[in-house]
Design an enzyme around this catalytic site. Structure first.
Site, PDB file in Angstrom:
ATOM      1  N   CYS A 100       0.835  -1.207   0.000  1.00 34.54           N
ATOM      2  CA  CYS A 100       0.000   0.000   0.000  1.00 34.54           C
ATOM      3  C   CYS A 100       0.869   1.256   0.000  1.00 34.54           C
ATOM      4  O   CYS A 100       0.481   2.286  -0.554  1.00 34.54           O
ATOM      5  CB  CYS A 100      -0.958   0.001   1.186  1.00 34.54           C
ATOM      6  SG  CYS A 100      -0.156  -0.023   2.808  1.00 34.54           S
ATOM      7  N   HIS A 119      -1.635   1.503   7.551  1.00 33.56           N
ATOM      8  CA  HIS A 119      -2.017   1.406   6.142  1.00 33.56           C
ATOM      9  C   HIS A 119      -1.883   2.779   5.492  1.00 33.56           C
ATOM     10  O   HIS A 119      -2.151   3.806   6.116  1.00 33.56           O
ATOM     11  CB  HIS A 119      -3.459   0.899   6.026  1.00 33.56           C
ATOM     12  CG  HIS A 119      -3.974   0.848   4.618  1.00 33.56           C
ATOM     13  ND1 HIS A 119      -3.402   0.057   3.654  1.00 33.56           N
ATOM     14  CD2 HIS A 119      -5.005   1.510   4.013  1.00 33.56           C
ATOM     15  CE1 HIS A 119      -4.067   0.213   2.517  1.00 33.56           C
ATOM     16  NE2 HIS A 119      -5.038   1.090   2.713  1.00 33.56           N
TER      17      HIS A 119
END
Length: 530
Positions: free
Chosen positions: A89, A334
């Site tokens: 990510c 994230h």
């Protein structure tokens, strides 16, 4: 996790003396020291400004400014989402921010570099050109980023997004250099990448005894902001350029009156970048814990108050991308990003998911990296899009699309992984592995504190300084959609020297790269007569 500003090339510190002194034309920087001038001095204030603007002689202009595309080639609508290949990510969020950087995207879409590139293999500019072109020309789809983009960096675990961002920028910068010719430090700062992202700091020290002035100039590609005591980006910038007093043990050794004396030091931006990358220092140097506070940042930012010359009118930047970290420390979390398409609509880019957003939502995030572009640049690119032929606009079904990784249509040609030349990955890995790159940042780091007490150079001429990794900690997999790693390209056996570098790295990473109150090392002087 956060890293301080990058400095590509050397610094320049100009010294003005009343008597002729020998000079070194190949110095990595130059220093100007001057005494207070009489009202009718031949070296007027205007003359000094012109001298500072030149900074240093350039042997070769690698990317003349007229080479930058003057018209926009970008589609007006948003492009493709990016598939998460397992703990990637941070790669996807960084790539999306670069993809929607107008000057970079326009240059990539012009295909000018690939038509003249002599590298053919292992060229980051060619790799990024292919990625940006594919991403922007496939709206409504999800594509898989090429493994070559993370070759030598990704090791199967979460890494720092800002670190990968600047790793990529540095690789593109290196691709601009002619590999078969020696290039001086000053010419390296004329590359296309430096024209887009680069500018110069000015550190000015004024001796309070003789009123002599020393100006030091240092190139930057991004700006790191301390947010511990700041509630907004503007406050953090004000703290960065706040004058500092040098006295007592920290007194200044003046090159004019040749004695230790109290002095004032001011750090300002001497030249502005077309694209401004602001890094909010959200992570503790010691523990890696996140500073999870809200720091306000504007849609439009006037940088004129932080420039060396503040009487030239507003210098307005507009926000076009925001990189966000969700989590509580550098050990987990994230990454995703928000980008502004050429049409003016904001979108949230969360791996494969591309959803429309609003400026209100964008400005409410706990941002990690902010991307601003000069307002005049944004308007010029937007106007050219409105006059040109636009691709089809996304329909409502495309805008609201939430394509999950498990629902990808593997038979779609846009979703097929490109054929990857094994030699390309192997060569890219050999040229720049993550540990070796980080070690070079630590060994050759430069700071904006400018130690005017030392003028001898210590950096080898063939070493390119960008930035260091502050943290050894990698981010563990805590994102439910992340798959097992498919991009672990760092399994090659390191050489003996690389093993030594990796062992040394652990003791170096914890040190802060920039500290405004400390002095700068490794300087070589270029003395200029008054």
């Amino acid at each position: 996790m956060e890293d301080d500003s990058l400095y590509l090339g050397g610094e320049w510190q100009f010294n003005h003396f009343s008597k002729l002194t020998s000079s070194r034309p190949d110095a990595a920087f130059a220093e100007i020291q001057r005494t207070s001038l009489p009202e009718k001095s031949p070296l007027s204030c205007e003359t000094r400004v012109d001298l500072c603007d030149d900074l240093a002689p350039v042997a070769r202009q690698l990317a003349p400014r007229e080479k930058l595309p003057l018209s926009s080639r970008r589609p007006a609508a948003v492009g493709a989402g990016l598939q998460n290949m397992g703990n990637t990510c941070y790669v996807n969020a960084s790539l999306q921010c670069l993809t929607y950087t107008p000057p970079l995207a326009n240059y990539m879409l012009s295909r000018e570099h690939s038509q003249t590139c002599h590298r053919h293999k292992g060229c980051m500019l060619c790799t990024m050109q292919a990625h940006i072109t594919r991403a922007l020309h496939n709206p409504g789809h999800v594509i898989q980023p090429s493994q070559a983009l993370a070759a030598g960096f990704h090791r199967g675990k979460q890494e720092d997004a800002h670190e990968f961002l600047m790793f990529t920028v540095d690789a593109m910068k290196k691709a601009c250099l002619p590999g078969h010719k020696q290039v001086d430090h000053h010419s390296k700062d004329t590359t296309l990448i430096h024209q887009i992202f680069g500018g110069y700091w000015r550190s000015q020290i004024k001796c309070l005894h003789c009123h002599g002035i020393s100006d030091t100039f240092d190139p930057y590609l991004d700006i790191a902001l301390d947010i511990q005591a700041a509630q907004s980006v503007q406050q953090a910038l004000e703290q960065l350029v706040k004058p500092e007093e040098l006295n007592g043990e920290n007194a200044y050794h003046c090159g004019v009156c040749l004695q230790r004396a109290p002095a004032s030091k001011t750090l300002t931006l001497h030249t502005s970048a077309k694209v401004l990358i602001l890094v909010l220092k959200r992570f503790s140097d010691v523990t890696g814990n996140k500073i999870a506070k809200n720091v306000q940042y504007p849609e439009c930012l006037d940088m004129q108050p932080y420039m060396s010359q503040t009487n030239t009118g507003p210098l307005v930047y507009v926000l076009y991308a925001v990189l966000v970290h969700a989590g509580w420390s550098c050990h987990n979390g994230h990454y995703f990003s928000y980008v502004k398409a050429q049409e003016g609509q904001w979108y949230k880019m969360d791996d494969a998911e591309v959803t429309a957003s609003s400026i209100t939502s964008v400005l409410s995030q706990q941002a990690y990296v902010l991307f601003y572009i000069q307002k005049s640049e944004w308007e010029r690119h937007s106007e050219s899009v409105s006059r040109g032929r636009e691709p089809r606009a996304l329909g409502a079904e495309d805008t609201d699309r939430r394509a999950k990784q498990g629902e990808l249509k593997r038979d779609h040609p846009c979703l097929q992984a490109p054929e990857l030349d094994e030699h390309l990955v192997e060569r890219a890995t050999q040229e720049s592995t993550l540990d070796h790159w980080k070690f070079l940042q630590e060994q050759n780091k430069t700071k904006p504190e400018f130690n005017v007490r030392k003028v001898e150079g210590t950096l080898p001429p063939d070493v390119l300084v960008i930035h260091q990794s502050k943290y050894k900690c990698g981010m563990k997999n805590h994102h439910p959609e992340q798959q097992s790693s498919l991009l672990n390209l760092s399994s090659t056996t390191p050489t003996h020297q690389e093993s030594m570098n990796t062992g040394t790295l652990a003791s170096l990473r914890g040190r802060a790269r920039r500290s405004k109150g400390k002095n700068k090392h490794s300087k070589r002087a270029l003395l200029v007569c008054q």
